[in-house]
Scaffold this active site. Structure first.
Site, PDB file in Angstrom:
ATOM      1  N   SER A  87     -23.114 -24.466  86.235  1.00  0.00           N
ATOM      2  CA  SER A  87     -24.052 -24.304  85.126  1.00  0.00           C
ATOM      3  C   SER A  87     -23.482 -24.911  83.838  1.00  0.00           C
ATOM      4  CB  SER A  87     -24.412 -22.821  84.962  1.00  0.00           C
ATOM      5  OG  SER A  87     -25.483 -22.670  84.063  1.00  0.00           O
ATOM      6  N   ASP A 241     -34.560 -24.613  90.322  1.00  0.00           N
ATOM      7  CA  ASP A 241     -33.626 -24.608  89.183  1.00  0.00           C
ATOM      8  C   ASP A 241     -34.157 -25.560  88.117  1.00  0.00           C
ATOM      9  OD1 ASP A 241     -31.534 -24.736  87.403  1.00  0.00           O
ATOM     10  OD2 ASP A 241     -30.050 -25.475  88.846  1.00  0.00           O
ATOM     11  N   HIS A 271     -31.005 -21.264  90.461  1.00  0.00           N
ATOM     12  CA  HIS A 271     -29.895 -21.381  89.516  1.00  0.00           C
ATOM     13  C   HIS A 271     -29.038 -20.099  89.511  1.00  0.00           C
ATOM     14  CE1 HIS A 271     -27.852 -23.437  86.255  1.00  0.00           C
ATOM     15  NE2 HIS A 271     -27.643 -22.237  85.753  1.00  0.00           N
TER      16      HIS A 271
END
Length: 301
Positions: A87, A241, A271
């Site tokens: 991320s 995501d 995600h």
């Protein structure tokens, strides 16, 4: 490689600058260390609400430089160091790997592993942003709030940022070759997509937001000469995501400059799902898939 020296992994955790910690990623780092027989440096960094850009990239870079200067102390082979992150930590991988090119006396990163990374804050009209506005862990509202908070942008400009009305048409022409959805494979685009940057230009928003057009915030914006010097990459994307297309854009940029890329796409992934890989009842098959794929790639380097 000397039998006494091991591979090194520098790991930058996720959490969008608001959550995520050394503790919450400890089990993932332990898993990678055990599976790949590596020394793992897990990097902590300052976060919101007290700390804003560029704290994360600065802290990650400083920790990485310290590690690279002292590899022998940690028993790490200088030719075998991998930068890995998830991320916002995946974005840190790109920023740090690019920045380390300015330190030719240090050992080189041999590979970069970017797991569902955030790579740019310019184009929020990409197919993945339009298609995944209400997915688990990273809804449109959470994403835009975190971006504004970390970059010190008043939340009243959130919609202008998401819709792209802050972007002068001439500036978009400059970035389009790298950031347009034209660079996304057709199978990821639905017919109902809205056009990019089609609204009326909002000059007031531009004056408040323009500082985000910086390669130290969006590593996708660096020039080709820098991209061409980067090490091989392993990119993980998840179908559900909003950041999926960031990695796809980076994949194209790397491949266009001759950098070897291995791409791992998880159709049922969302995600942040890798953080659940060890949560047993709360885990998902996609969580373990990604953890195993990352370990397998690193072992194969």
């Amino acid at each position: 490689m000397s039998s006494e020296l091991r591979r090194g992994i520098i790991f930058y955790h996720g959490g969008g600058a608001i959550c995520g910690s050394l503790d919450s990623y400890h089990n993932l780092c332990s898993f990678l260390a055990q599976q790949t027989d590596s020394v793992v440096l897990s990097v902590g960094y300052r976060k919101l609400p007290d700390h804003h850009h560029p704290c994360i990239s600065k802290d990650c870079l400083n920790a990485s430089i310290h590690f690279m200067k002292n590899l022998m102390t940690y028993g790490v082979d200088p030719s075998w160091v991998v930068a890995c992150g998830e991320s916002i930590g995946g974005g840190a991988v790109a920023l740090v790997t690019q920045a380390l090119l300015n330190f030719p006396s240090l050992p080189h990163i041999c590979a970069q592993v970017l797991i569902t990374p955030v790579m740019q804050v310019i184009n929020f009209r990409l197919p993945s942003h339009q298609q995944n506005q209400n997915v688990p862990f990273l809804t449109k509202d959470i994403l835009m709030t975190v971006v504004c908070k970390y970059l010190d942008i008043d939340l009243s400009w959130k919609d202008a940022l998401f819709n792209g009305t802050y972007m002068p048409p001439d500036t978009w022409k400059k970035y389009r070759k790298w950031l347009s959805s034209d660079n996304i494979p057709r199978r990821f685009k639905s017919k109902s997509l809205l056009p990019e940057f089609s609204g009326p230009f909002n000059e007031a928003a531009y004056l408040e937001i323009k500082h985000i057009s910086d390669a130290k915030i969006s590593p996708l914006l660096v020039n080709d000469k820098i991209i061409a010097q980067l090490p091989e990459a392993f990119l993980v994307t998840c179908e559900y995501d909003p950041l999926r297309d960031d990695a796809l854009l980076y994949k194209k940029r790397l491949e266009d400059q001759g950098v070897p890329v291995t791409w791992y796409h998880v159709e049922e992934g969302f995600h942040g799902c890798i953080t659940l890989f060890d949560k047993q009842l709360f885990s998902f098959p996609c969580s373990m898939k990604i953890a195993n794929a990352v370990a397998s790639y690193i072992k194969g380097i």
